[in-house]
Design a protein around this motif. Structure first.
Motif, PDB file in Angstrom:
ATOM      1  N   THR A  90       0.851  -1.185   0.000  1.00 33.75           N
ATOM      2  CA  THR A  90       0.000   0.000   0.000  1.00 33.75           C
ATOM      3  C   THR A  90       0.894   1.245   0.000  1.00 33.75           C
ATOM      4  OG1 THR A  90      -0.103  -0.001   2.407  1.00 33.75           O
ATOM      5  CG2 THR A  90      -1.897  -1.112   1.244  1.00 33.75           C
ATOM      6  N   CYS A  91       0.297   2.374  -0.370  1.00 32.55           N
ATOM      7  CA  CYS A  91       1.075   3.610  -0.426  1.00 32.55           C
ATOM      8  C   CYS A  91       0.192   4.792  -0.092  1.00 32.55           C
ATOM      9  CB  CYS A  91       1.690   3.788  -1.818  1.00 32.55           C
ATOM     10  SG  CYS A  91       0.483   3.929  -3.146  1.00 32.55           S
ATOM     11  N   GLY A  92       0.827   5.908   0.196  1.00 32.78           N
ATOM     12  CA  GLY A  92       0.136   7.171   0.385  1.00 32.78           C
ATOM     13  C   GLY A  92       0.301   8.005  -0.872  1.00 32.78           C
ATOM     14  N   PHE A 159       7.578   6.842   8.524  1.00 35.50           N
ATOM     15  CA  PHE A 159       6.125   6.948   8.332  1.00 35.50           C
ATOM     16  C   PHE A 159       5.647   8.247   8.989  1.00 35.50           C
ATOM     17  CE2 PHE A 159       1.674   6.212   9.161  1.00 35.50           C
ATOM     18  CZ  PHE A 159       1.240   5.548   8.027  1.00 35.50           C
ATOM     19  N   VAL A 178       4.097   7.511  -1.720  1.00 33.09           N
ATOM     20  CA  VAL A 178       5.137   7.148  -0.752  1.00 33.09           C
ATOM     21  C   VAL A 178       4.828   5.789  -0.134  1.00 33.09           C
ATOM     22  CG1 VAL A 178       3.989   8.564   1.043  1.00 33.09           C
ATOM     23  CG2 VAL A 178       6.375   7.885   1.351  1.00 33.09           C
ATOM     24  N   GLU A 179       5.865   4.964  -0.028  1.00 36.87           N
ATOM     25  CA  GLU A 179       5.827   3.719   0.732  1.00 36.87           C
ATOM     26  C   GLU A 179       7.181   3.592   1.424  1.00 36.87           C
ATOM     27  OE1 GLU A 179       8.560   2.250  -1.181  1.00 36.87           O
ATOM     28  OE2 GLU A 179       7.480   0.382  -1.533  1.00 36.87           O
ATOM     29  N   MET A 180       7.605   2.383   1.797  1.00 33.84           N
ATOM     30  CA  MET A 180       8.806   2.333   2.634  1.00 33.84           C
ATOM     31  C   MET A 180       9.812   1.238   2.253  1.00 33.84           C
ATOM     32  SD  MET A 180       7.052   3.156   6.338  1.00 33.84           S
ATOM     33  CE  MET A 180       8.565   3.663   7.112  1.00 33.84           C
ATOM     34  N   SER A 203      -3.712   3.594  -0.127  1.00 37.12           N
ATOM     35  CA  SER A 203      -4.494   3.384   1.105  1.00 37.12           C
ATOM     36  C   SER A 203      -4.768   4.700   1.824  1.00 37.12           C
ATOM     37  CB  SER A 203      -3.751   2.443   2.047  1.00 37.12           C
ATOM     38  OG  SER A 203      -2.501   3.006   2.400  1.00 37.12           O
ATOM     39  N   ASP A 204      -3.970   5.729   1.502  1.00 41.93           N
ATOM     40  CA  ASP A 204      -4.202   7.034   2.140  1.00 41.93           C
ATOM     41  C   ASP A 204      -3.704   8.140   1.219  1.00 41.93           C
ATOM     42  OD1 ASP A 204      -1.674   5.632   3.332  1.00 41.93           O
ATOM     43  OD2 ASP A 204      -1.244   7.768   3.522  1.00 41.93           O
TER      44      ASP A 204
HETATM   45  N1  HPA Z   1       3.629   6.727   4.139  1.00 46.38           N
HETATM   46  C1  HPA Z   1       4.528   5.754   4.105  1.00 46.38           C
HETATM   47  N2  HPA Z   1       4.212   4.506   3.794  1.00 46.38           N
HETATM   48  C2  HPA Z   1       2.930   4.227   3.509  1.00 46.38           C
HETATM   49  C3  HPA Z   1       1.948   5.203   3.541  1.00 46.38           C
HETATM   50  C4  HPA Z   1       2.314   6.521   3.859  1.00 46.38           C
HETATM   51  O1  HPA Z   1       1.478   7.446   3.894  1.00 46.38           O
HETATM   52  N3  HPA Z   1       0.761   4.611   3.226  1.00 46.38           N
HETATM   53  C5  HPA Z   1       1.021   3.313   3.015  1.00 46.38           C
HETATM   54  N4  HPA Z   1       2.343   3.076   3.182  1.00 46.38           N
END
Ligand code: HPA
Length: 233
Positions: A90-92, A159, A178-180, A203-204
């Motif tokens: 997932t990512c923002g 995060f 953004v993810e990690m 996801s956000d």
């Molecule tokens: N930031 C970092 N990693 C993420 C995010 C985020 O907003 N959403 C999902 N993974």
């Protein structure tokens, strides 16, 4: 057995999906794979091998952040001869037009991690996806009529960033989300001569501050997992 993975040699497929959350790895295995067995539960970082459309495939939890995914990718490649690694996560979103539940296929991954800075003596390496996996994933997303975006992402070490506005600089340079983890995945894949791709669902949203509901997350996650499984068939 490697240090962090309890599988015997030969128990892990050449193609592995990596899910940050090990329970997501389990959910993908339960939903899509036949003749599944759990080859790893060390640290609760579950790993499964089964068959999808008659082909052997594995799904492995990889944890949160660059150090965690680096350990699993390193051992999968070097101890278990894995050749294709596909991160599903997932990512923002950092862009207005990249909306909740959309799919982001990461062509490249920037990072604020210092690991590559050390690795390359202060110079900047550009971690990239495998081009064939990338183009196939784009085609599959189109076929499935999923809203998808292809481009650069940010793999951040934080995060909860101490500077809550920091993401805007990346957004100004066209970074989609953004993810990690992915900059490490792409760097290690290049170093060891294997293929890697990251596919993400949003996801956000850092601009609108929206979050996907649990059902929305589950639905788009499984759409994305299917693309990852269908790759290379
Ligand atoms: N930031 C970092 N990693 C993420 C995010 C985020 O907003 N959403 C999902 N993974």
């Amino acid at each position: 057995m490697s240090i962090h993975i309890g599988a015997e040699k030969g128990q892990i497929a050449e193609k592995v999906l990596l899910a940050g959350d090990p329970l997501r790895a389990r959910a993908i295995a339960e939903r899509f794979l036949e003749d599944v067995f759990e080859y790893n539960s060390i640290r609760g970082m579950y790993g499964y091998t089964g068959s999808y459309m008659g082909k052997k495939v594995s799904v492995q939890g990889s944890g949160m952040g660059i150090p965690s995914i680096s350990i699993y990718a390193h051992e999968l490649i070097n101890e278990y001869d894995v050749k294709t690694l596909i991160r599903v996560g997932t990512c923002g979103s950092l862009q207005e037009n990249v909306k909740i539940k959309d799919i982001v296929i990461a062509m490249g991954a920037c990072t604020d991690s210092a690991i590559n800075h050390h690795r390359f003596g202060g110079m900047d390496y550009a971690p990239l996806a495998d081009y064939q996996l990338l183009t196939k994933a784009v085609d599959l997303a189109k076929l499935a009529r999923l809203r998808s975006h292809v481009g650069n992402i940010l793999s951040s070490d934080q995060f909860y960033h101490h500077d809550a506005e920091n993401w805007k600089t990346w957004a100004d340079y066209g970074v989609l989300a953004v993810e990690m983890e992915s900059s490490a995945l792409y760097t290690l894949a290049a170093h060891f001569g294997v293929k890697a791709l990251t596919i993400l669902t949003v996801s956000d949203h850092l601009i609108t501050k929206e979050f996907a509901s649990a059902e929305e997350r589950q639905g788009s996650f499984m759409d994305m997992a299917r693309i990852a499984l269908d790759l290379d068939l």
